[in-house]
Design an enzyme around this catalytic site. Structure first.
Site, short mmCIF file in Angstrom:
data_model
loop_
_atom_site.label_atom_id
_atom_site.label_comp_id
_atom_site.label_asym_id
_atom_site.label_seq_id
_atom_site.Cartn_x
_atom_site.Cartn_y
_atom_site.Cartn_z
N ASP A 1 60.52 -23.97 71.94
CA ASP A 1 60.40 -23.65 70.63
C ASP A 1 61.47 -22.57 70.18
OD1 ASP A 1 59.22 -23.33 68.16
OD2 ASP A 1 57.99 -21.62 68.77
N ASP B 1 55.06 -20.82 71.45
CA ASP B 1 54.14 -19.89 71.08
C ASP B 1 53.03 -20.14 69.89
OD1 ASP B 1 56.06 -19.80 69.16
OD2 ASP B 1 55.49 -17.50 68.99
N ARG C 1 64.04 -28.60 62.01
CA ARG C 1 63.24 -28.87 61.10
C ARG C 1 62.40 -29.92 61.74
NH1 ARG C 1 62.11 -26.39 57.03
NH2 ARG C 1 63.92 -25.11 56.09
#
Lengths: 1273, 339
Positions: free
Chosen positions: A390, A797, A771
């Site tokens: 991420d 996270d 996105r």
């Protein structure tokens, strides 16, 4: 436009404040449950689960067999003792795991929320919240369930939320209640609210909600704009009330989190296959021995019946053979060691504790240690090939800081020599009492410039203090808190604040600032709001003198086009600066202003009003109006904001990619931001030949884009026969990067395009998906799992990463600020991305190594132990007579040989942890699965069988004729059993001493203790005392004494040990000499040179020349401000607040100005960075490269100092291609080392490819190259 | 302060154990250890091998098969199952003095005392003198548990039932006359077997303990009358019984029968002619077995054992050979040497 279809059967009806009505539908409560058992179900469910394990069922089956007297060749306790031990250890572990799950569930379920019950607010636990309840939320609280926003403390029923937990986006979002309910306001009115909501059934679509509110015979349409979803955090809103629509497992957050799957490691699967093979092998042996028994009974046994009649059920040799088969299945069952699974679990548990205990993965800022939340995956950490990361909160800290700026062609904030004295952080407080103490800036020339009153500088900061949509709050005087819609803006306004242009407060029509201690109120004439197409925003203000000025900030690409021609020169300088900033991975904005005459303003204002009122194409007309006035602007400068990476991210990524791990970034953030971060964490570099961007919206366009890029990519090379060429392939493909958008990804993930996408993506060095939705993240992971057969790791996270974390082989949660959803779903959690390198390269690598060594030895020792029975079968009429005492058989696996191998499995190390980080190539054996695979397994088995042959036939040959010194023959069964057992224990103990590479005190205690326990227990079991109590259980009375006193027995044991061990020793020595592994080499050099070297830091500068724009901003706030919708009375009042400090501090400033001496120009700082950086990072690595590079002729003295390698590295940047010939002789001199040569070849090509950009400014690539060299060699 | 304390609460302990920094010895198979090690092991093995070989060479063994398979062999007549109390004389001569003490073994081949069901076919409680098991032997003894009249067999089970019952007398032919060599049957069983494992019931006379039981089917004498010459050598602690009950590990085995330790023959059997008088009772031919007697003396390492010495010599020389190979390999492909 969203259409809400009818949801006939599954529609959800919720009536506010009516629990009775809502209970009819039996909606899920807000209680979440991730645990598996409770106290009552634990035993049956756990046992049921355990017996689903093939091995356990098998042992149960054996136990039943042993109860049949005709078959039973062993007492029942030989199986039940280990089985009970195994089951109970596993049960204890499961119970502990579940206990912690209960605990974390409880923690979440017991969070407090305020529920409106019978007209009054009561504190209730989250789990007691029901659908239809109205709950009150306060600022910074987590939303407890999916709520329909009813009313808020803010005007117009507005409230702000942060959805980072859900989708990873950190900018604030606005939610607004339906107007009828927003008027309800306080609890008294809400208590009588009895509206009914009819809406869609629970689903996982985060951006969509369809429903209707029926209240007082009226219908109100509800959309996602009215919803507060579980997992969001309320921000900038004092309080709000919401109606619970979905609770607990029905919330969108939980619906998105997917099912918990039980994860198995590849070693687990391999182990299960091998166990099945061993079963097959066992059956084969059983069949062979049964056939042997049939033949023997027919040829010999039938004749021998006078002394040994067949048992009553046996009336012919075939039936005897049948029974013999089962008897042999029982005694040979130890080839499938019963303690295997439990030992594996114990080892993994140990490794997990080491992860938990690791201080180097402890983050002192957040006071959290790393945590292995599952204990079953550790060795897989040593085999990871793909990391899916991420961005927000994982790679970045999600903190924006004002880093540099360029004002009127002068750049400020240049970082000086990183190794020189740390520049002092500027202290703003004496200069400006309103300064934000947390603000960091290091270049005092900028402050000087402000202090001397440089007009450009003042205008620059004035712009920053005026041109934004930030809201301020002043709780107590002088304590300003900014509420920025995006962190970028917050950083800019805070910077202006610290440099003396304090944004104090605003009303819909004014902005009050304190400029250099003097309060100034500007009239806000217009906000030309930001949007993604304009990529800029402006404000038009009238200063107290009555002058009208337009301030604009925006992406350099759009803003520089709109400058007055006279700015040409300045623009060139500034854009150079912008390029520099962008190269450092900073987010840049250009700033400009334009003076407007009263007439111009009036004219434009009229046209603007006209556009604003237009009913059709309002947006376009507004944009045109904005465009019209944002022209001929005067450039002020540029800002550079650092999206602060987490500590050590580029270094970690570099080390991990050197370890051949591919890193993909999957983010919900925008493409620009993602690319920007890609550059700043060095995933993307200027050296890349091509960065493909796929952003097509249709299937065709995506396919086309993929195809065209596929053509440019080198065709995937044919599957390389030996592993080394795969390096080569990586090096060729190392030049491409792929950036794909969420909507394109949706098409790319469709079945027919999947393979194309995978092959393109895997040919690229870096892949960034932006996105993407949480589900897409998981789909990407699944895709790689499906097509690549590689171990994947997902790290994130936020709650938006949960699905990805769950679907990857290993999920890692960053325990950051974004809540705990990701951590709860993860297998490992820690608080810093950089700990990943330690988790994988140190803990994972060790775990894998230990597990492999453990398994090899474990299978070996059990084959050595069991196969002796097989050979004995040929001499005892295939009667399933065991060679050993049954107590020995019971205790062999659980006492005599268990602890040393456990100690090895838990504590063994081949190279110290620093070395694993220094030589990431050490990670490769895990990825290639070299240490334990089918081949290694067969080698272990073969060694075990060889040992069993020796262990049987040596005593056979020696003892058959031997006698004691008093003439008593030694060939009796008990002596034979004791001799063989002792020889076995000694041989396997010697073998474990050979296998153990890291002898801690514990290993010593366990190895010697096991040997000691063997002799102690044997003497005890053969003692008179026990015999007197149970004469029929302890037949071996006195055998130990009388056997072990015989020198012949010891000579036999010594002989057997030598025959077993000597070939192994010789083989290992020769292998070490002829074909050393990298770890052997590292270890060898480590041992030879005890001198300690400091671990290196991989700091380097990037070199990318591109312009970037990343303004994580949202349209619409400007309108909110000018309309005054979001203004509270208190803040309006504050606008007139005047500072008391104003008079004193400007005097202080003037006095100080004289005392301040000239700061020396940072001349040394400008030229030093590159070399010093190189010398800071490279020495240990280049050291090791020359040590490992097989350059035997290099004297060690040259390598000890950091200076020599640093010098050599300084030559490299000049023309890196020259390093290739420089390396070549080395590789030739190392010619005899076959594999080393191949690796060298790989290095050459890699350095040739990587370092082609000789003029690239960064030392980064060079460092990469060097690391590569050192690691490969 | 409080904050600091709190921060340190979660911090893992900084101990060598938790940080995996325990001091450790990291052995490496370096040439400096392995090659000299191999030489040393090799030399030691060769040394032991030579000693064993020489010792083993000095041991005298005399084996005589008396099964009577061949028609001309002295015991051939006794192979007829129907002959009871058959006695045959086996003559042999010794060329040189057979150094004493001489041990006298009987040996059986193709005899499976190590068969699992044979091994368990006994009752340990009974054999340890527990009288209740005299009345009801354990089922493990099946089918030698009860006789046809359902009387308990004591000692029960296959092992006891199949006790070897040939007896031997050894004579030296001195001037044509037979001079009996006295055979010592004491202490031929294991000390633990005699003193602990097997016990007679504490009933005097011993015979009374066996009331209501029958002797094993194959036995000619009941357990309490196994040795008529020595009343102490009867029941379950009869030396020959104990020797038989200690199962052999392999199908070809020998068991100690007597020692020749006293009288004229304490120094050994002098050269000359001997006659072995065998009372031939034990049938083995039906399953292709063989019976033999073995005379042997022993050294510190027991009886003759050529295998051990040769094996030590072979392994020792292989170690030395390997060390040379390794030295060559090491010299050719050694690690970068650094001092």
């Amino acid at each position: 436009v969203m259409y809400c279809n009818g949801f006939p059967s599954e529609e959800r009806r919720v009536r506010a404040n009516d629990r009775e009505y809502n209970e009819k539908f039996q909606y899920a409560s807000n209680c979440i449950m991730t645990s598996k058992y409770n106290i009552i179900t634990f035993l049956p469910v756990n046992l049921f689960e355990q017996f689903q394990e093939v091995a356990n069922t098998y042992f149960l089956f054996l136990l039943i067999l042993q109860l049949i007297p005709q078959i039973s060749s062993l007492s029942w306790f030989t199986t039940i003792v280990p089985l009970a031990l195994v089951l109970s250890i596993t049960a204890v572990k499961d119970a502990t795991d579940d206990y912690f799950r209960h605990k974390s569930d409880n923690q979440v379920n017991n969070r407090q929320s305020q529920v409106l019950i019978r007209g009054s607010l009561q504190n209730e636990k989250w789990m007691n919240v029901r659908v239809g309840d109205i709950i009150k939320l306060e600022n910074n609280q987590f939303v407890a369930a999916d709520l329909l926003l009813l009313s808020s403390s803010e005007p117009h029923g507005l409230c702000y939320i942060e959805t980072a937990e859900l989708d990873g986006e950190t900018n604030m979002k606005v939610r607004q209640s339906v107007s009828v309910t927003s008027e309800l306001g306080d609890p008294n009115n809400l208590a009588s609210f009895d509206g009914e909501v009819v809406c869609e059934p629970p689903n996982n679509k985060l951006d969509r909600f369809c429903g209707t509110l029926y209240w007082r015979d009226k219908k109100y349409t509800l959309t996602n704009q009215n919803m507060l979803l579980r997992g969001c955090v309320l921000r900038n809103t004092e309080a709000c009330y919401g109606l619970v629509i979905f609770a607990g497992p029905d919330t969108k957050l939980m619906q998105n989190s997917g099912r918990t799957k039980f994860k198995r490691t590849s070693i687990d699967r391999l182990m299960n296959t091998l166990v099945l093979w061993i079963f097959g092998f066992l059956v084969c042996m059983g069949v062979i021995l049964a056939v042997g028994n049939a033949v023997w009974e027919r040829e010999v046994g039938s004749l021998f019946q006078s002394y040994l009649p067949w048992d009553p059920p046996v009336d012919n040799f075939l039936f005897s053979a049948f029974l013999s088969f089962w008897s042999y299945v029982i005694i040979l069952n130890t080839v499938v060691p019963i303690s295997l699974y439990v030992s594996v679990e114990v080892i993994r548990l140990g490794h997990s504790y080491f992860i938990n205990w690791d201080q180097q993965m402890f983050c002192s800022q957040c006071n959290t240690a790393a945590e292995a939340r599952t204990t079953t995956l550790n060795e897989e950490l040593g085999q990871v090939e793909y990391i899916f990361s991420d961005k927000t909160g994982t790679l970045t800290q999600n903190i924006m800081s004002f880093n540099k700026c360029s004002i009127n062609g002068q750049t400020y904030g240049e970082v000086t020599d990183p190794l020189g004295p740390q520049p002092k952080r500027l202290d703003f407080t004496p200069f400006n009492p309103l300064a934000d103490p947390d603000f960091c800036f290091y270049d005092d020339t900028l402050l000087e410039s402000v202090k001397v009153g440089d007009l450009h500088t003042h205008e620059f900061f004035r712009l920053l203090s005026l041109c934004h949509t930030v809201m301020s709050e002043e709780k107590s005087e002088g304590e300003l808190v900014y509420k920025a819609q995006s962190p970028d803006e917050g950083a800019l306004v805070t910077a202006a604040r610290n440099f003396g242009f304090v944004f104090r407060s605003r009303t819909p029509g004014t902005i009050t600032t304190i400029e250099m201690g003097r309060p100034v109120t500007y009239t806000l004439l217009a906000i030309l709001d930001f949007n993604n197409i304009r990529k800029r925003m402006s404000v038009i203000v009238r200063n107290p003198e009555g002058k009208i000025r337009l301030y604009c900030k925006g992406a350099d690409t759009v803003l520089l086009e709109r400058l007055h021609p006279c700015n040409h020169e300045l623009m060139n300088i500034t854009s150079d600066h912008l390029n520099e900033y962008a190269a450092d991975g900073l987010r840049t904005l250009a700033l400009a202003y334009r003076d407007l005459s009263e007439d111009e303003w009036e004219a434009w204002s009229a046209s603007h009003r006209c556009a604003d009122k237009a009913t059709d194409c309002r947006e376009d007309r507004l944009a045109a109006a904005y465009e019209q006035i944002e022209q001929d602007m005067m450039l002020l400068g540029a800002t550079a904001i650092e999206d602060k990476l987490q500590e050590g991210v580029p270094e970690t990524i570099a080390v991990l990619s050197l370890a051949n791990i591919k890193i993909w970034v999957l983010t919900g953030d925008k493409q620009e931001t993602a690319v920007n971060i890609g550059y700043s964490c060095k995933m993307l570099t200027d050296d890349m030949t091509e960065v493909f961007i796929i952003s097509g919206h249709t299937v065709q366009s995506v396919r086309q884009e993929l195809r065209s890029e596929h053509l440019q990519c080198p065709p995937p090379p044919p599957p390389p026969p030996p592993p080394p060429p795969s390096n080569l392939m990586d090096n060729i493909s190392g030049e491409f990067a792929l950036i794909i958008n969420g909507h394109s990804l949706a098409h790319a993930l469709e079945a027919d395009m999947e393979t194309e996408f995978v092959s393109t993506a895997c040919a690229c060095k870096a892949v960034i998906c932006c996105r993407v939705t949480p589900l897409q993240k998981a789909q990407v992971v699944e895709l790689i799992k499906k097509h690549k057969k590689a171990v994947t790791l997902a790290i994130g996270d936020g709650a938006n990463d949960v699905s990805m974390i769950k679907s990857a082989h290993i999920g890692v949660g960053i325990s950051g600020q974004e809540g705990i959803q990701a951590v709860l779903a993860s297998d490992y959690s820690f608080s810093q991305f950089r700990f990943l390198q330690r988790l994988l390269l140190v803990h994972g690598r060790w775990s894998y190594l230990r597990m492999c060594r453990f398994l090899c030895y474990f299978f070996y020792k059990n084959f050595a132990f069991t196969m002796v029975h097989f050979w004995f079968g040929f001499f005892c009429g295939f009667s399933a007579q065991t060679v050993y005492d049954q107590y020995f058989i019971t205790l062999y696996n659980i006492v005599y040989t268990s602890l040393p191998v456990l100690a090895m499995g838990i504590f063994d190390q081949d190279v110290p942890d620093q070395r694993s980080l220094e030589y990431p190539k050490l990670y490769e054996p895990g990825q290639l699965n070299l240490l334990f695979n089918k081949k290694e397994f067969f080698i272990c088995i073969a060694q075990g069988i060889y040992t069993s042959v020796v262990l049987f036939f040596v005593p056979y040959a020696v003892l058959s004729d031997a006698t004691q010194s008093n003439g008593v023959p030694l060939a009796d069964y008990q002596t034979f059993a004791v001799t063989t057992a002792t020889a076995l224990v000694i041989v396997v103990s010697v073998q474990i001493t050979l296998d153990t590479g890291f002898w801690t005190v514990i290993n010593h205690v366990f190895v010697w203790g096991s040997l000691g326990s063997y002799f102690t227990i044997m003497f005890a079991l053969h003692s008179q005392t026990l015999f007197r109590i149970f004469p029929n259980q302890f037949h071996f009375v006195g055998s130990a004494q009388s056997t072990l006193l015989q020198p012949v027995v010891w000579l036999t044991i010594a002989l057997a040990t030598a025959i077993c061990i000597v070939p192994v020793l010789a083989f290992r020595f020769l292998k070490l000499d002829l074909k050393p592994q990298l770890s052997d080499t590292v270890r060898y050099t480590q041992l030879v040179r005890q001198k300690k070297r400091k671990p290196g830091r991989l700091g380097a500068r990037g070199g990318s020349r591109r312009s970037g724009y990343a303004f994580a901003h949202q349209e619409g706030f400007g309108e909110l401000i000018t309309s005054g919708k979001n203004m509270r009375l208190s803040s309006l009042a504050l606008a007139t607040f005047a500072s008391r400090h104003s008079s004193s501090w400007i005097d202080t400033l003037r006095r100080k100005k004289h005392t301040h001496a000239h700061t020396p120009p940072s001349a040394s700082g400008e030229c030093s960075p590159a070399p010093s950086c190189v010398s800071g990072s490279v020495p240990p690595l280049s050291n090791s490269s020359s040590v490992l590079g097989g350059s035997q002729d290099t004297p060690i003295e040259e390598e000890t100092g950091a200076a020599a390698p640093a010098q050599s590295m300084q030559i490299v940047p000049a023309s890196s291609t020259q390093t290739t010939p420089a390396l070549a002789p080395d590789s030739e001199s190392a010619a005899p080392q076959g594999p080393a040569q191949a690796l060298n070849a790989g290095v050459l090509s890699s350095s040739a490819v990587r370092c082609h950009g000789g003029d690239s400014p960064g030392g980064w690539t060079l460092t990469l190259g060097t690391v590569q060299v050192s690691c490969l060699l | 302060m409080v904050k600091q304390e709190k921060a340190s609460a979660n911090r893992p302990d900084n101990t060598a154990f938790t940080q995996q920094r325990l001091p450790a010895w990291q052995p490496m198979l370096s040439a400096g250890i392995v090659i000299p090690g191999f030489v040393l092991i090799g030399l030691a093995f060769i040394g032991i091998g030579v000693a064993l070989f020489v010792t083993s060479r000095g041991i005298q063994v005399l084996e005589i098969d008396y099964t009577g398979v061949e028609q001309n062999s002295p015991c051939f007549p006794c192979t007829d199952q129907n002959r009871k109390n058959c006695v045959c004389d086996v003559n042999f001569s010794i060329d040189t003095l057979f150094q004493g003490p001489v041990f006298f073994y009987y040996g059986l081949s193709n005899y499976f005392q190590n068969y699992r069901k044979y091994g368990v076919s006994k009752d340990d409680y009974q054999l340890s003198g527990d009288l209740s098991y005299f009345k009801a032997p354990s089922s493990t003894c099946s089918p030698y548990e009860y006789d046809k009249n359902n009387k308990p067999i004591v000692p029960c089970g296959s092992v006891a039932n199949s006790m070897f019952n040939d007896t031997f007398k050894l004579f030296q032919i001195v001037n044509g006359a037979k001079k009996q060599v006295s055979l010592d049957g004491k202490g031929i069983a294991w000390w633990t077997d005699y003193n602990i494992k097997y016990r007679n019931p504490s009933v005097t006379p011993l015979k009374n303990a066996f009331n209501g039981t029958v002797k094993p089917l194959f036995w000619s004498k009941p357990a309490y009358e196994l040795d008529l010459s020595d009343p102490a050598n009867n029941g379950f602690i009869n030396q020959d019984f104990l020797v038989w009950m200690r199962r052999a590990a392999l199908p070809n085995f020998r068991k100690l029968y007597r020692r020749i330790t006293d009288g004229d023959y304490a120094q050994g059997l002098p050269a000359g002619n001997y006659t072995l008088e065998v009372s031939y009772n034990y049938p083995v031919l039906s399953f292709g077995g063989r019976k033999k007697v073995v005379f042997s003396n022993v050294s510190w390492m027991g009886g003759k054992n050529e295998f051990l010495g040769i094996a030590y010599l072979v392994i020792g020389s292989m170690c030395v050979f390997m060390s040379i190979v390794m030295l060559i390999v090491y010299a050719k492909f050694k690690f970068p040497e650094e001092d």
